[in-house]
Design a protein around this motif. Structure first.
Motif, PDB file in Angstrom:
ATOM      1  N   PRO A  57      13.478  -5.907   9.198  1.00  0.00           N
ATOM      2  CA  PRO A  57      12.370  -6.418   8.363  1.00  0.00           C
ATOM      3  C   PRO A  57      11.052  -5.705   8.688  1.00  0.00           C
ATOM      4  O   PRO A  57      10.240  -6.192   9.479  1.00  0.00           O
ATOM      5  CB  PRO A  57      12.317  -7.895   8.744  1.00  0.00           C
ATOM      6  N   VAL A  58      10.829  -4.565   8.051  1.00  0.00           N
ATOM      7  CA  VAL A  58       9.609  -3.796   8.318  1.00  0.00           C
ATOM      8  C   VAL A  58       8.365  -4.592   7.933  1.00  0.00           C
ATOM      9  O   VAL A  58       7.323  -4.507   8.592  1.00  0.00           O
ATOM     10  CB  VAL A  58       9.661  -2.463   7.550  1.00  0.00           C
ATOM     11  N   GLU A  59       8.468  -5.404   6.865  1.00  0.00           N
ATOM     12  CA  GLU A  59       7.306  -6.166   6.418  1.00  0.00           C
ATOM     13  C   GLU A  59       6.886  -7.245   7.411  1.00  0.00           C
ATOM     14  O   GLU A  59       5.754  -7.746   7.355  1.00  0.00           O
ATOM     15  CB  GLU A  59       7.571  -6.803   5.052  1.00  0.00           C
ATOM     16  N   ALA A  60       7.766  -7.580   8.342  1.00  0.00           N
ATOM     17  CA  ALA A  60       7.437  -8.608   9.336  1.00  0.00           C
ATOM     18  C   ALA A  60       6.819  -8.033  10.603  1.00  0.00           C
ATOM     19  O   ALA A  60       6.454  -8.785  11.509  1.00  0.00           O
ATOM     20  CB  ALA A  60       8.699  -9.397   9.702  1.00  0.00           C
TER      21      ALA A  60
ATOM     22  N   THR B  98       0.220   0.594   6.181  1.00  0.00           N
ATOM     23  CA  THR B  98       1.214   0.166   7.160  1.00  0.00           C
ATOM     24  C   THR B  98       2.555   0.801   6.817  1.00  0.00           C
ATOM     25  O   THR B  98       2.677   1.555   5.838  1.00  0.00           O
ATOM     26  CB  THR B  98       1.337  -1.363   7.167  1.00  0.00           C
TER      27      THR B  98
ATOM     28  N   TYR C   2       2.739   3.672  11.107  1.00  0.00           N
ATOM     29  CA  TYR C   2       2.514   4.498   9.915  1.00  0.00           C
ATOM     30  C   TYR C   2       1.844   5.816  10.317  1.00  0.00           C
ATOM     31  O   TYR C   2       2.243   6.900   9.855  1.00  0.00           O
ATOM     32  CB  TYR C   2       1.637   3.739   8.922  1.00  0.00           C
TER      33      TYR C   2
ATOM     34  N   VAL D 218       4.957  -0.510   5.458  1.00  0.00           N
ATOM     35  CA  VAL D 218       5.381  -0.922   4.117  1.00  0.00           C
ATOM     36  C   VAL D 218       5.036   0.162   3.103  1.00  0.00           C
ATOM     37  O   VAL D 218       5.711   0.322   2.074  1.00  0.00           O
ATOM     38  CB  VAL D 218       4.724  -2.268   3.749  1.00  0.00           C
ATOM     39  N   ASP D 219       3.958   0.931   3.397  1.00  0.00           N
ATOM     40  CA  ASP D 219       3.535   2.009   2.494  1.00  0.00           C
ATOM     41  C   ASP D 219       4.144   3.356   2.878  1.00  0.00           C
ATOM     42  O   ASP D 219       3.695   4.400   2.397  1.00  0.00           O
ATOM     43  CB  ASP D 219       2.008   2.138   2.525  1.00  0.00           C
TER      44      ASP D 219
ATOM     45  N   SER E  11       2.364  -2.071  12.901  1.00  0.00           N
ATOM     46  CA  SER E  11       2.766  -1.426  11.656  1.00  0.00           C
ATOM     47  C   SER E  11       1.795  -0.312  11.271  1.00  0.00           C
ATOM     48  O   SER E  11       2.209   0.753  10.811  1.00  0.00           O
ATOM     49  CB  SER E  11       2.854  -2.466  10.540  1.00  0.00           C
TER      50      SER E  11
END
Length: 384
Positions: free
Chosen positions: A288-291, A263, A301, A265-266, A297
């Motif tokens: 907030p990318v993690e949300a 995602t 990516y 996040v990576d 997501s």
């Protein structure tokens, strides 16, 4: 002659005949109870067709005996989903009973007729044909003996084909079942397209990075730079192998879950890989990318990965500006890189088309092309 006798060599001819005989077991048992009403089993079996599960049992049996080995027999093997399917099952049971009675009659009476004709040709009284009792015995009757056997052959093959046609008509999939099958097929094709797109994005990115790193290391002639390049190639190759193993696992086992895919996040892994290839990556992540929801997501990516791959492949190790923003229920990805002269019209391919398709599937949009002297990829994806 060989073509005429070919049905005798097919196993399907005999499995169909067996299918026709099975209902006659019920009739035989009933005749022991009340031989005066041989039609009663056909009347008693009709309500069974209104039971939803009977349709599935009849369908399984018809597939096994009427169309053995056929991949698309045109016969449903699921319980009845509507009253229309139940009434079709009732009609099927009655048709099967009638055709079964005709097959048993032909298989018993026609060989008997051939045998009696042969006997009467030799002057012996027939056992079951009153008409012959009124005619004088004659050797010519022996010439007529094969005719009932030919009729029997035609009856066995013809009734087998007829009961198969009835099964496809009365036990065939309903409109709802055909629609469900079409939707399932569509989902399979979409899944295959998605897997092909993932392989293109992941393996294409890894190969692009590896080629650029190897070329840069050879041109630099510096041991320290070569070591860093080999490390980057190794890390990118391992990540690509992980993606490849996951996708192949999905292809090997259809019911296996897709599993965790990378995602946003990576995304740091992608950016570092591009930097290791010599590109000057200026990245900015806001919000907030993690949300961000998982599907959005993951597709974000892949869009970022394809955009970086295109930049490295077509423009080389050039400055790349990456902006990732999460705000107002929307994810925005924007990637800019210098556009070499003469490349504006020639750049394109399945990768850019895949970016647009990914965005469209999520209800968003993507723009790719020259913009103010640079190549720009801009994607907007809704979060809800």
């Amino acid at each position: 002659m060989v073509r005429f006798l070919r049905p005798l060599l097919r196993g399907t001819t005999y499995t169909r005949l067996l299918h026709l005989w099975v209902p006659m077991l019920i009739v035989s048992c009933w005749l022991f109870i009340d031989p005066r009403t041989p039609w009663m089993p056909a009347l008693l079996i009709a309500p069974a067709g209104l039971v939803a599960g009977v349709r599935m049992g009849e369908g399984v049996q018809a597939r096994l005996l009427l169309t053995p080995g056929e991949k698309e027999p045109g016969i449903s093997a699921v319980p009845a989903a509507s009253w229309r399917d139940r009434w079709r099952t009732v009609l099927w049971l009655e048709a099967r009973m009638v055709l079964g009675a005709a097959s048993v009659f032909a298989c018993v009476w026609l060989p008997t007729l051939a045998f009696d004709l042969t006997k009467y040709a030799w002057g012996k009284p027939p056992s079951g044909i009153p008409l012959l009792d009124r005619l004088p015995p004659h050797p010519a009757y022996a010439l007529l003996a094969p005719l009932p056997l030919l009729v029997l052959y035609g009856a066995v093959v013809g009734l087998g084909a007829l009961v198969t046609a009835c099964a496809r008509q009365l036990l065939g999939p309903s409109a709802a079942e055909r629609l469900a099958a079409l939707e399932e097929r569509t989902e399979q094709l979409l899944e295959r397209t998605r897997i092909a797109r993932e392989l293109h994005d992941s393996i294409g990115h890894a190969l692009t990075v590896a080629v650029l790193q190897a070329g840069a290391a050879r041109a630099a002639g510096d041991a320290e730079f070569t070591g860093r390049a080999l490390t980057a190639i190794e890390e990118t190759g391992r990540a690509a192998l992980d993606d490849l193993e996951r996708v192949l696992g999905v292809l090997r086992e259809a019911e296996r879950p897709v599993g965790a895919r990378p995602t946003l996040v990576d995304a740091g892994r992608l950016l570092e890989s591009a930097r290791a290839s010599g590109a000057e990556v200026d990245s900015e992540v806001t919000g907030p990318v993690e949300a961000v929801p998982g599907p959005v997501s993951r597709e974000g990516y892949r869009i970022l990965q394809e955009a970086l791959t295109n930049a490295l492949r077509h423009a080389g190790p050039v400055p790349v500006r990456v902006r990732v923003a999460v705000a107002e229920q929307r994810l925005t990805l924007e990637i800019h890189n210098p556009l070499p002269a003469g490349l504006a019209e020639s750049r394109g391919g399945s990768g850019l088309r895949g970016i647009r398709e990914r965005a469209a599937l999520l209800g968003g949009s993507a723009l790719t092309g020259p913009y103010e002297g640079q190549w720009r990829v801009r994607a907007e994806l809704p979060l809800g």
